[in-house]
Design an enzyme around this catalytic site. Structure first.
Site, mmCIF file in Angstrom:
data_model
loop_
_atom_site.group_PDB
_atom_site.id
_atom_site.type_symbol
_atom_site.label_atom_id
_atom_site.label_comp_id
_atom_site.label_asym_id
_atom_site.label_seq_id
_atom_site.Cartn_x
_atom_site.Cartn_y
_atom_site.Cartn_z
ATOM 1 N N ASN A 1 0.858 -1.179 0.000
ATOM 2 C CA ASN A 1 0.000 0.000 0.000
ATOM 3 C C ASN A 1 0.902 1.240 0.000
ATOM 4 O O ASN A 1 1.852 1.326 0.774
ATOM 5 C CB ASN A 1 -0.935 0.007 1.213
ATOM 6 C CG ASN A 1 -2.028 1.038 1.077
ATOM 7 O OD1 ASN A 1 -1.761 2.222 0.948
ATOM 8 N ND2 ASN A 1 -3.265 0.578 1.106
ATOM 9 N N ALA A 2 0.598 2.194 -0.845
ATOM 10 C CA ALA A 2 1.450 3.378 -1.007
ATOM 11 C C ALA A 2 1.172 4.467 0.032
ATOM 12 O O ALA A 2 1.867 5.485 0.040
ATOM 13 C CB ALA A 2 1.264 3.956 -2.413
#
Length: 178
Positions: free
Chosen positions: A39-40
């Site tokens: 997840n960024a």
């Protein structure tokens, strides 16, 4: 399976609220927002606010609060098998207590949605019950930081998310819900 979101991470100084839809399986397992390693969200928060994955989770949340950012989810509870937003049974969604949040954090002026599902849920189950003053906040939908959103690179997501920093610095005009 019925899943429940976490408590809001906020203080009374919050000016910006970032909303997801509901934590994914890995986040629920670890009891941390955006815990999936691909997840960024945390890498983006690291670049923008120094709240990156290299810090312990509690310090990341504290950094966001110091930057006047509140973090929560639209859904307080819902039925969702797996992690994908597309799997959320829309009729099962019970919203978090936003009226209470906005009383606790009266300085929030901008709400950023981490993806289209969060924006759609909020628009459908939260917004209609809010006072007119809160319906008129600055609402903006940003690209989901989820690894399932592979249409944009992490760098492209970061560029779109820079608006959060700009708003906190008073450098960005109003936006739109979706």
């Amino acid at each position: 399976m019925i899943v429940e979101s976490f408590d809001c991470s906020a203080n009374t100084r919050a000016r910006v609220l970032i909303l997801g839809s509901m934590p994914g399986v890995e986040s629920l397992r670890r009891q941390q927002y955006y815990a999936h390693p691909r997840n960024a969200f945390w890498p983006i928060m690291g670049t923008l606010f120094g709240a990156g994955r290299e810090l312990p989770y509690s310090r990341r949340l504290a950094k966001l609060r110091r930057h006047r950012i509140a973090l929560w989810d639209v859904a307080g509870r819902c039925f969702r098998p797996g992690s994908l937003d597309a799997s959320i049974a829309r009729e099962s969604v019970v919203a978090n207590n936003f009226a209470g949040l906005f009383v606790h954090c009266p300085r929030i002026h901008s709400v950023f949605f981490n993806g289209k599902t969060a924006a759609a849920l909020y628009e459908r189950i939260v917004l209609p019950d809010l006072p007119v003053r809160l319906q008129a906040l600055d609402y903006r939908t940003l690209p989901s930081t989820s690894p399932a959103n592979a249409m944009l690179t992490r760098a492209q997501k970061l560029e779109k998310w820079r608006v959060v920093q700009a708003v906190l610095q008073g450098k960005s005009g109003g936006g739109e819900m979706s």
